[in-house]
Design a protein around this motif. Structure first.
Motif, PDB file in Angstrom:
ATOM      1  N   ARG A   1       0.831  -1.218   0.000  1.00 43.49           N
ATOM      2  CA  ARG A   1       0.000   0.000   0.000  1.00 43.49           C
ATOM      3  C   ARG A   1       0.860   1.261   0.000  1.00 43.49           C
ATOM      4  NH1 ARG A   1      -5.499  -0.001   2.347  1.00 43.49           N
ATOM      5  NH2 ARG A   1      -4.787   1.594   3.787  1.00 43.49           N
ATOM      6  N   THR A   2       2.002   1.205   0.694  1.00 41.84           N
ATOM      7  CA  THR A   2       2.876   2.383   0.710  1.00 41.84           C
ATOM      8  C   THR A   2       3.549   2.585  -0.649  1.00 41.84           C
ATOM      9  OG1 THR A   2       4.884   1.228   1.430  1.00 41.84           O
ATOM     10  CG2 THR A   2       3.380   2.021   3.165  1.00 41.84           C
ATOM     11  N   ARG A   3       3.570   1.521  -1.463  1.00 37.56           N
ATOM     12  CA  ARG A   3       4.250   1.622  -2.769  1.00 37.56           C
ATOM     13  C   ARG A   3       3.286   1.862  -3.932  1.00 37.56           C
ATOM     14  NH1 ARG A   3       8.463  -3.447  -2.515  1.00 37.56           N
ATOM     15  NH2 ARG A   3       9.378  -2.971  -0.486  1.00 37.56           N
ATOM     16  N   LEU A   4       1.994   1.819  -3.661  1.00 34.77           N
ATOM     17  CA  LEU A   4       1.037   1.892  -4.779  1.00 34.77           C
ATOM     18  C   LEU A   4       1.161   3.186  -5.568  1.00 34.77           C
ATOM     19  CD1 LEU A   4      -2.237   0.231  -3.392  1.00 34.77           C
ATOM     20  CD2 LEU A   4      -0.674  -0.653  -5.138  1.00 34.77           C
ATOM     21  N   ASP A   5       1.448   4.281  -4.887  1.00 34.48           N
ATOM     22  CA  ASP A   5       1.600   5.543  -5.617  1.00 34.48           C
ATOM     23  C   ASP A   5       2.762   5.465  -6.594  1.00 34.48           C
ATOM     24  OD1 ASP A   5      -0.519   6.786  -4.524  1.00 34.48           O
ATOM     25  OD2 ASP A   5       0.621   8.026  -3.097  1.00 34.48           O
ATOM     26  N   ALA A   6       3.814   4.783  -6.156  1.00 30.87           N
ATOM     27  CA  ALA A   6       5.023   4.702  -6.981  1.00 30.87           C
ATOM     28  C   ALA A   6       4.885   3.705  -8.115  1.00 30.87           C
ATOM     29  CB  ALA A   6       6.227   4.329  -6.106  1.00 30.87           C
ATOM     30  N   ILE A   7       4.119   2.634  -7.921  1.00 30.75           N
ATOM     31  CA  ILE A   7       4.054   1.579  -8.946  1.00 30.75           C
ATOM     32  C   ILE A   7       2.743   1.578  -9.722  1.00 30.75           C
ATOM     33  CG2 ILE A   7       5.634   0.065  -7.679  1.00 30.75           C
ATOM     34  CD1 ILE A   7       3.187  -1.573  -6.831  1.00 30.75           C
ATOM     35  N   GLY A   8       1.761   2.296  -9.267  1.00 31.38           N
ATOM     36  CA  GLY A   8       0.442   2.254  -9.892  1.00 31.38           C
ATOM     37  C   GLY A   8       0.398   3.054 -11.169  1.00 31.38           C
ATOM     38  N   PRO A   9      -0.758   3.110 -11.845  1.00 30.28           N
ATOM     39  CA  PRO A   9      -1.993   2.409 -11.493  1.00 30.28           C
ATOM     40  C   PRO A   9      -1.960   0.944 -11.934  1.00 30.28           C
ATOM     41  CG  PRO A   9      -2.328   3.692 -13.489  1.00 30.28           C
ATOM     42  CD  PRO A   9      -0.910   3.970 -13.026  1.00 30.28           C
ATOM     43  N   LEU A  10      -2.784   0.132 -11.268  1.00 31.26           N
ATOM     44  CA  LEU A  10      -2.872  -1.290 -11.580  1.00 31.26           C
ATOM     45  C   LEU A  10      -4.246  -1.598 -12.175  1.00 31.26           C
ATOM     46  CD1 LEU A  10      -1.474  -2.614  -8.185  1.00 31.26           C
ATOM     47  CD2 LEU A  10      -0.239  -2.585 -10.367  1.00 31.26           C
ATOM     48  N   ASP A  11      -4.304  -2.682 -12.937  1.00 30.54           N
ATOM     49  CA  ASP A  11      -5.596  -3.148 -13.449  1.00 30.54           C
ATOM     50  C   ASP A  11      -6.195  -4.241 -12.570  1.00 30.54           C
ATOM     51  OD1 ASP A  11      -6.022  -1.692 -16.065  1.00 30.54           O
ATOM     52  OD2 ASP A  11      -3.968  -2.400 -16.279  1.00 30.54           O
ATOM     53  N   ALA A  12      -5.350  -4.989 -11.875  1.00 29.34           N
ATOM     54  CA  ALA A  12      -5.857  -6.069 -11.015  1.00 29.34           C
ATOM     55  C   ALA A  12      -4.689  -6.649 -10.222  1.00 29.34           C
ATOM     56  CB  ALA A  12      -6.492  -7.178 -11.846  1.00 29.34           C
ATOM     57  N   ILE A  13      -5.026  -7.422  -9.183  1.00 27.65           N
ATOM     58  CA  ILE A  13      -4.015  -8.291  -8.581  1.00 27.65           C
ATOM     59  C   ILE A  13      -4.345  -9.723  -9.008  1.00 27.65           C
ATOM     60  CG2 ILE A  13      -3.416  -6.807  -6.644  1.00 27.65           C
ATOM     61  CD1 ILE A  13      -5.168  -8.479  -4.873  1.00 27.65           C
ATOM     62  N   LEU A  14      -3.286 -10.428  -9.361  1.00 32.11           N
ATOM     63  CA  LEU A  14      -3.410 -11.805  -9.837  1.00 32.11           C
ATOM     64  C   LEU A  14      -2.706 -12.690  -8.811  1.00 32.11           C
ATOM     65  CD1 LEU A  14      -3.914 -13.959 -12.057  1.00 32.11           C
ATOM     66  CD2 LEU A  14      -1.754 -13.217 -13.102  1.00 32.11           C
ATOM     67  N   VAL A  15      -3.446 -13.638  -8.237  1.00 30.88           N
ATOM     68  CA  VAL A  15      -2.864 -14.498  -7.196  1.00 30.88           C
ATOM     69  C   VAL A  15      -2.804 -15.922  -7.740  1.00 30.88           C
ATOM     70  CG1 VAL A  15      -2.905 -15.139  -4.765  1.00 30.88           C
ATOM     71  CG2 VAL A  15      -4.045 -13.027  -5.496  1.00 30.88           C
ATOM     72  N   THR A  16      -1.567 -16.455  -7.849  1.00 30.33           N
ATOM     73  CA  THR A  16      -1.394 -17.762  -8.500  1.00 30.33           C
ATOM     74  C   THR A  16      -1.332 -18.913  -7.488  1.00 30.33           C
ATOM     75  OG1 THR A  16       0.965 -17.195  -8.721  1.00 30.33           O
ATOM     76  CG2 THR A  16      -0.401 -16.988 -10.681  1.00 30.33           C
ATOM     77  N   GLY A  17      -2.344 -18.974  -6.634  1.00 29.10           N
ATOM     78  CA  GLY A  17      -2.583 -20.180  -5.858  1.00 29.10           C
ATOM     79  C   GLY A  17      -1.945 -20.271  -4.487  1.00 29.10           C
ATOM     80  N   ASP A  18      -2.395 -21.294  -3.760  1.00 32.97           N
ATOM     81  CA  ASP A  18      -2.025 -21.487  -2.355  1.00 32.97           C
ATOM     82  C   ASP A  18      -2.337 -20.225  -1.539  1.00 32.97           C
ATOM     83  OD1 ASP A  18      -1.350 -24.086  -2.882  1.00 32.97           O
ATOM     84  OD2 ASP A  18       0.789 -23.850  -2.492  1.00 32.97           O
ATOM     85  N   LEU A  19      -3.546 -19.730  -1.708  1.00 33.76           N
ATOM     86  CA  LEU A  19      -3.989 -18.596  -0.876  1.00 33.76           C
ATOM     87  C   LEU A  19      -4.133 -19.070   0.564  1.00 33.76           C
ATOM     88  CD1 LEU A  19      -5.115 -18.043  -3.899  1.00 33.76           C
ATOM     89  CD2 LEU A  19      -6.367 -16.223  -2.762  1.00 33.76           C
ATOM     90  N   SER A  20      -4.506 -20.346   0.716  1.00 29.18           N
ATOM     91  CA  SER A  20      -4.676 -20.956   2.036  1.00 29.18           C
ATOM     92  C   SER A  20      -3.648 -22.061   2.224  1.00 29.18           C
ATOM     93  CB  SER A  20      -6.083 -21.556   2.130  1.00 29.18           C
ATOM     94  OG  SER A  20      -6.203 -22.375   3.266  1.00 29.18           O
ATOM     95  N   GLU A  21      -3.310 -22.319   3.486  1.00 29.78           N
ATOM     96  CA  GLU A  21      -2.469 -23.478   3.798  1.00 29.78           C
ATOM     97  C   GLU A  21      -3.310 -24.743   3.936  1.00 29.78           C
ATOM     98  OE1 GLU A  21       0.667 -24.086   4.052  1.00 29.78           O
ATOM     99  OE2 GLU A  21       0.891 -25.789   5.418  1.00 29.78           O
TER     100      GLU A  21
END
Ligand SMILES: [Fe+2]
Length: 265
Positions: free
Chosen positions: A37-57
């Motif tokens: 969140r502290t870096r979003l200004d520096a790296i944004g804007p984004l279109d989405a976050i993509l999570v490639t699995g193992d969200l849970s243990e």
């Protein structure tokens, strides 16, 4: 072009539990999101976050509630594929409101965002560490690739179609990378293949298509390629990826924290 934050392998557990008696993965995700969140200004804007699995243990509903609560603090559209630690039905329930998630069957999906087609594939074999692309998923992919309409293409799947050389991870890799290669080979446009599972950055080729894996938000595996290498995990380096899918675009790592180990699973 489209820009995605590529997160992977959150391994969240219910409140009060630790992974391998050591990793408070809910807190680690919270810290990762705080940092991002502290870096979003520096790296944004984004279109989405993509999570490639193992969200849970452990595939529990509570773990998904925690993962989702934290991911939502990034304020972005979410694209998610399951990994070997996920439970297909609890995963589906937790993300059933996302337009990509079908009510039944494998969690394969296609999503067109800006000028990019993202195709998510389900490699989960419940109860096993390794993964497979079933004929149904390969046919889904082939169809989705036949209708790209000139868009950039990203294929997201948990198990990468490459080997790291780390024996205990290669033992639970993708069973049929060649089947994926054969489908991609039918298509001319370059296709980014994005994965997770190996808790580190590995870059290779599948035919002529680039493959890259994201680091995990919670742990890593030492690059120890010896036969007798200890089986275990490191507490870092952790991180995530940032991809610009456009011509001349790049995938780059956003490091989160260093770590030590190895520690037994
Ligand atoms: Fe995994």
């Amino acid at each position: 072009m489209a820009r995605f934050l590529h997160l992977s392998d959150l391994h969240v557990v219910p409140e009060g539990q630790l992974v391998s008696g050591r990793l408070d993965t809910g807190r680690l995700l919270q810290e990762a999101v705080d940092t991002l969140r502290t870096r979003l200004d520096a790296i944004g804007p984004l279109d989405a976050i993509l999570v490639t699995g193992d969200l849970s243990e452990d595939g529990s509903a509570e773990s998904y509630a925690i993962a989702r609560r934290e991911l939502e603090r990034l304020g972005q559209r979410m694209l998610v594929v399951p990994g070997n630690h996920d439970g297909r039905e609890t995963f589906r329930s937790a993300f059933s409101d996302l337009p990509e998630i079908r009510p039944t069957g494998l969690i394969d999906w296609v999503s067109d965002i800006a000028d990019t087609r993202v195709i998510g594939l389900d490699t989960l074999i419940e109860g096993k560490g390794g993964g497979i692309l079933r004929a149904e998923s390969l046919a889904f992919l082939d169809q989705a690739l036949a209708e790209t309409g000139g868009r950039q293409v990203v294929v997201a799947l948990h198990h990468p179609p490459l080997r790291t050389g780390i024996r205990f991870m290669d033992a639970i890799g993708l069973e049929n990378p060649d089947a994926l290669r054969l489908v991609l080979e039918r298509h001319q446009a370059p296709i980014w293949v994005l994965s997770g599972h190996v808790h580190g950055v590995y870059h290779g080729l599948l035919g002529r298509h680039p493959v890259v894996t994201a680091p995990s938000c919670c742990s890593a595996f030492a690059l120890d390629l010896r036969q007798e290498a200890p089986v275990g995990f490191m507490t870092g380096p952790t991180g995530c990826g940032l991809i610009d899918t456009g011509p001349g675009g790049v995938w780059t790592e956003l490091p989160l924290r260093h770590g030590d180990g190895p520690f037994a699973f």
